[in-house]
Design a protein around this motif. Structure first.
Motif, PDB file in Angstrom:
ATOM      1  N   THR A 189       0.813  -1.220   0.000  1.00 47.29           N
ATOM      2  CA  THR A 189       0.000   0.000   0.000  1.00 47.29           C
ATOM      3  C   THR A 189       0.852   1.278   0.000  1.00 47.29           C
ATOM      4  O   THR A 189       0.546   2.249  -0.684  1.00 47.29           O
ATOM      5  N   TYR A 190       1.955   1.254   0.776  1.00 46.70           N
ATOM      6  CA  TYR A 190       2.819   2.447   0.805  1.00 46.70           C
ATOM      7  C   TYR A 190       3.361   2.729  -0.595  1.00 46.70           C
ATOM      8  O   TYR A 190       3.402   3.875  -1.054  1.00 46.70           O
ATOM      9  N   THR A 200       2.014   1.832  -3.467  1.00 45.59           N
ATOM     10  CA  THR A 200       0.912   2.312  -4.298  1.00 45.59           C
ATOM     11  C   THR A 200       0.666   3.808  -4.039  1.00 45.59           C
ATOM     12  O   THR A 200       0.523   4.597  -4.980  1.00 45.59           O
ATOM     13  N   ASN A 201       0.660   4.181  -2.767  1.00 49.01           N
ATOM     14  CA  ASN A 201       0.469   5.598  -2.425  1.00 49.01           C
ATOM     15  C   ASN A 201       1.608   6.457  -2.963  1.00 49.01           C
ATOM     16  O   ASN A 201       1.398   7.574  -3.433  1.00 49.01           O
ATOM     17  N   ARG A 202       2.810   5.928  -2.877  1.00 50.84           N
ATOM     18  CA  ARG A 202       3.977   6.663  -3.373  1.00 50.84           C
ATOM     19  C   ARG A 202       3.848   6.902  -4.881  1.00 50.84           C
ATOM     20  O   ARG A 202       4.048   8.026  -5.369  1.00 50.84           O
ATOM     21  N   ILE A 216      -1.057  11.745   1.296  1.00 51.11           N
ATOM     22  CA  ILE A 216      -2.193  10.855   1.110  1.00 51.11           C
ATOM     23  C   ILE A 216      -2.020   9.588   1.935  1.00 51.11           C
ATOM     24  O   ILE A 216      -0.910   9.267   2.372  1.00 51.11           O
ATOM     25  N   GLY A 217      -3.114   8.861   2.143  1.00 53.48           N
ATOM     26  CA  GLY A 217      -3.068   7.549   2.777  1.00 53.48           C
ATOM     27  C   GLY A 217      -3.320   7.582   4.266  1.00 53.48           C
ATOM     28  O   GLY A 217      -3.283   8.635   4.907  1.00 53.48           O
ATOM     29  N   ASN A 249       0.561   3.801   6.202  1.00 58.26           N
ATOM     30  CA  ASN A 249       0.966   3.996   4.799  1.00 58.26           C
ATOM     31  C   ASN A 249       0.816   5.428   4.325  1.00 58.26           C
ATOM     32  O   ASN A 249       0.780   5.697   3.134  1.00 58.26           O
ATOM     33  N   HIS A 250       0.734   6.335   5.307  1.00 60.08           N
ATOM     34  CA  HIS A 250       0.614   7.752   5.008  1.00 60.08           C
ATOM     35  C   HIS A 250       1.924   8.244   4.382  1.00 60.08           C
ATOM     36  O   HIS A 250       2.993   7.970   4.899  1.00 60.08           O
TER      37      HIS A 250
END
Ligand SMILES: *[C@@H]1O[C@H](CO)[C@@H](O)[C@H](O)[C@H]1NC(C)=O
Ligand SMILES: *[C@@H]1O[C@H](CO)[C@@H](O)[C@H](O)[C@H]1NC(C)=O
Ligand SMILES: *[C@@H]1O[C@H](CO)[C@@H](O)[C@H](O)[C@H]1NC(C)=O
Ligand SMILES: *[C@@H]1O[C@H](CO)[C@@H](O)[C@H](O)[C@H]1NC(C)=O
Ligand SMILES: *[C@@H]1O[C@H](CO)[C@@H](O)[C@H](O)[C@H]1NC(C)=O
Ligand SMILES: *[C@@H]1O[C@H](CO)[C@@H](O)[C@H](O)[C@H]1NC(C)=O
Ligand SMILES: *[C@@H]1O[C@H](CO)[C@@H](O)[C@H](O)[C@H]1NC(C)=O
Length: 282
Positions: A40-41, A43-45, A68-69, A73-74
């Motif tokens: 997830t991290y 994907t957010n990146r 975001i996130g 995973n922010h």
């Protein structure tokens, strides 16, 4: 006592980071932590970085911050292009730089880059908020092999005068924290009748004047130190500030003639810490 502690700090800095010169790449991946590729991290990146080119150029000040996130995973990211950049050049630079960060830092939680192309931009991301904070490390440097000149004494006199005034100019706030015009200066000074020194200094615009000064002074002092040995061309990058000098015009930036500008009275310096003794290694 004061002298001793500053001296030990300087030694620490030089010993700790001297090794970085050999492995310079345009991207600096922090070793503060790793994430799972394709998680997830990650994907957010990819998402936040893919938005940056349009988000940065949509800002009048060419500086953009976002996050975001959800925890854990922010992700926080900033992007900027130097003042006066063409919007197309700017978005190209941010895109190329973001792609390179994804390639070169496959699983690092934090990374940044100040790429060396004709348009200077900056991309940084982290899982912790860094807006407005001074971050000197991880730093990196690259130099050209040749000595700047055979007359080092003469060069140092001109260089130190230029560098002191540039650090003053860059660290004095002249815009809002959301405009890349803040904490930026690009200057030219004559070394000989035929050779000019081109130099550029930029802190991220969200820094305070004091923090910007700290960052640029550190880099300027390192230029003549063990990492860089006063070589002909040098770049020193840190998360919070950028320093480059060359004997040729290396950027689309407009280099302002400091010799000519010197006739204009300087505004009084509000920070007493830099006197013009031309010496950064206090
Ligand atoms: C950021 O990532 C590092 C390394 O994975 C971790 O130690 C740290 O707790 C994270 N910070 C936050 C705010 O999630
Ligand atoms: C991540 O995803 C890409 C494309 O979906 C794939 O090629 C790659 O092998 C994956 N990497 C890992 C570590 O799972
Ligand atoms: C950032 O860019 C994305 C994709 O172009 C867009 O959807 C979003 O509205 C932009 N955000 C801001 C604050 O401009
Ligand atoms: C991070 O990536 C490097 C290089 O691809 C790899 O050697 C390392 O094992 C990875 N670490 C983790 C925790 O996935
Ligand atoms: C370059 O400078 C270093 C030290 O400043 C000196 O030892 C060396 O001889 C110089 N090299 C040349 C080619 O002038
Ligand atoms: C950072 O982003 C927030 C939210 O979009 C915005 O309000 C703030 O002005 C930005 N700060 C800077 C320094 O650009
Ligand atoms: C800078 O200005 C001075 C004074 O006007 C001039 O003599 C000098 O040639 C200029 N230098 C450069 C590099 O343009």
């Amino acid at each position: 006592m004061k002298q001793l502690s500053l001296f030990s700090i300087l030694c620490f800095v030089l010993i700790s980071f001297d090794g970085a010169t050999a492995t310079f790449s345009e991207e600096t991946c922090s070793n503060n932590g790793v994430f799972m590729p394709n998680g997830t991290y990650d994907t957010n990146r990819r998402l936040i970085l893919s938005y940056l080119p349009s988000n940065v150029t949509a800002q009048k000040g060419l500086f953009y911050n976002a996050s975001i996130g959800q925890e854990p995973n922010h992700i926080y990211a900033t992007g900027m292009c130097i003042h006066g950049s063409d919007p197309v050049d700017c978005s190209d630079c941010i895109r190329t730089t973001s792609d390179a960060l994804i390639q070169k830092c496959p699983n690092q939680t934090e990374a940044y880059s100040w790429p060396s192309g004709p348009t200077l931009c900056h991309v940084r991301y982290s899982n912790t908020s860094f807006l407005g904070s001074l971050d000197l490390n991880p730093r990196d440097s690259i130099t050209h092999g040749a000595n700047v000149t055979s007359d080092l004494t003469k060069f140092m006199k001109i260089w130190e005068d230029l560098a002191v005034r540039m650090v003053d100019a860059a660290s004095t706030s002249r815009s809002t924290p959301s405009s890349s015009d803040n904490h930026y200066t690009a200057n030219i000074a004559a070394l000989t009748v035929f050779i000019d020194i081109y130099a550029l200094m930029q802190c991220t615009p969200d820094l305070s004047s004091e923090d910007c000064r700290t960052c640029l002074r550190r880099s300027a002092s390192e230029y003549s130190g063990p990492c860089c040995n006063t070589k002909r061309g040098t770049r020193i990058v840190r998360p919070s500030c950028y320093f480059r000098m060359e004997l040729y015009s290396f950027s689309k930036a407009t280099f302002v003639n400091f010799t000519a500008a010197a006739v204009v009275p300087q505004p009084p310096d509000s920070q007493p810490s830099t006197t013009n003794n031309g010496n950064f290694s206090n």
